[in-house]
Design a protein around this motif. Structure first.
Motif, mmCIF file in Angstrom:
data_model
loop_
_atom_site.group_PDB
_atom_site.id
_atom_site.type_symbol
_atom_site.label_atom_id
_atom_site.label_comp_id
_atom_site.label_asym_id
_atom_site.label_seq_id
_atom_site.Cartn_x
_atom_site.Cartn_y
_atom_site.Cartn_z
ATOM 1 N N LYS A 255 -4.722 -26.332 -24.821
ATOM 2 C CA LYS A 255 -4.501 -25.325 -25.862
ATOM 3 C C LYS A 255 -5.490 -25.513 -27.011
ATOM 4 O O LYS A 255 -5.938 -24.546 -27.608
ATOM 5 C CB LYS A 255 -3.052 -25.392 -26.373
ATOM 6 N N ALA B 146 -8.987 -24.219 -25.795
ATOM 7 C CA ALA B 146 -9.002 -22.842 -25.289
ATOM 8 C C ALA B 146 -10.231 -22.050 -25.737
ATOM 9 O O ALA B 146 -10.843 -21.358 -24.905
ATOM 10 C CB ALA B 146 -7.719 -22.121 -25.692
ATOM 11 N N VAL C 201 -6.771 -17.698 -23.121
ATOM 12 C CA VAL C 201 -6.380 -18.692 -22.120
ATOM 13 C C VAL C 201 -4.937 -19.077 -22.416
ATOM 14 O O VAL C 201 -4.627 -19.606 -23.490
ATOM 15 C CB VAL C 201 -7.294 -19.932 -22.155
ATOM 16 N N GLU C 202 -4.053 -18.780 -21.468
ATOM 17 C CA GLU C 202 -2.642 -19.137 -21.609
ATOM 18 C C GLU C 202 -2.404 -20.397 -20.789
ATOM 19 O O GLU C 202 -2.654 -20.410 -19.584
ATOM 20 C CB GLU C 202 -1.764 -18.002 -21.094
ATOM 21 N N VAL C 203 -1.949 -21.444 -21.449
ATOM 22 C CA VAL C 203 -1.777 -22.736 -20.794
ATOM 23 C C VAL C 203 -0.300 -22.972 -20.544
ATOM 24 O O VAL C 203 0.532 -22.860 -21.445
ATOM 25 C CB VAL C 203 -2.362 -23.869 -21.669
#
Length: 195
Positions: free
Chosen positions: A145, A148, A167-169
Motif C-alpha cells: 500500500k 502503490a 492499486v488495490e492491495v
C-alpha cells in the motif's frame, strides 16, 4: 585388321534399331529407346490421352477467392500468409491487444515489480484501471500500500499511460469457518459448544 572386321564388330545403325535384334547386354538398346521417347528441348511435352481435357470442361480448377481464378504473380489475400502477421491482424480485429499485454505483465510479475515484491504478491485482476494484488501476509499488504504509486508508474511504463490508475492491495485469504451451503444470520459462529 581389316575394315570389314571392324564393321562386323560394331553393328550398323539400322541393325541396332531393328525390332528383330536380340537384347544387348551393354545397355545401348535401352539408351536408344529412351532417346527416341525423349522430348526435344523447347518442344511441348507430350501428354497421354487420360490427361487431355474433355470437351466442355473448364480449363482451370477454381480456387477459393472472390474471382474464382488462380493466384497471380503478385501477392494477394488468397496466397499463404505468415503466421505472425495473421495473428497480429486477428488480435487487432478482436481488440485483444491490451488484454494480451496485461496477461504478459501478469506472467512476468516478478520481473516487473522486483524479486522481493514478486515473491510475496500475486496480481489477480485489472478492470477499469484498478489492479487488484493479493499478498501472502498482512505485513506485505501494508508495504505494498505504501509502494502503490511506484507500482502504478512501473505498470504504466509497461502497459501504456493511464492503464493502471489505482492499486488495490488485499491481504491473505482468511480461513472460512462456514461449512455447507446454508448458515444462520445471527449465529454464534465457531465457538465451543460444550461450556
Amino acid at each position: 585388321m581389316s575394315t570389314d572386321d571392324e564393321a562386323d564388330k560394331t553393328p550398323s545403325k539400322t541393325a541396332a534399331e531393328s525390332p528383330d535384334e536380340s537384347h544387348r547386354t551393354d545397355g545401348l538398346d535401352l539408351a536408344r529407346a529412351m532417346m527416341r521417347g525423349a522430348v526435344v528441348p523447347g518442344a511441348p511435352a507430350a501428354r497421354s490421352n487420360r490427361w487431355k481435357r474433355k470437351p466442355g470442361s473448364p480449363t482451370q480448377r477454381a480456387r477459393r477467392g472472390s474471382e474464382g481464378g488462380m493466384s497471380g504473380a503478385y501477392p494477394d489475400d488468397r496466397d499463404p500468409q505468415l503466421l505472425g502477421g495473421e495473428i497480429s491482424r486477428l488480435v487487432g480485429q478482436r481488440g485483444w491487444g491490451l488484454d494480451l499485454q496485461v496477461r504478459g505483465v501478469f506472467a512476468r510479475w516478478t520481473e516487473v515489480v522486483g524479486a522481493e515484491i514478486g515473491a510475496h504478491s500475486v496480481p489477480e485482476t485489472l478492470t477499469d484501471g484498478v489492479l487488484v494484488v493479493r499478498t501472502d501476509s498482512s505485513a506485505w499488504a501494508t508495504q505494498l500500500k505504501l509502494l502503490a504509486p511506484t507500482l502504478v508508474k512501473r505498470l504504466n511504463t509497461e502497459l501504456g499511460d493511464g492503464t493502471v490508475t489505482v492499486v488495490e492491495v488485499l491481504g491473505p485469504n482468511a480461513p472460512s469457518w462456514k461449512h455447507g451451503a446454508r448458515g444462520l444470520r445471527d449465529g454464534r459462529g465457531p465457538r465451543d459448544t460444550y461450556g
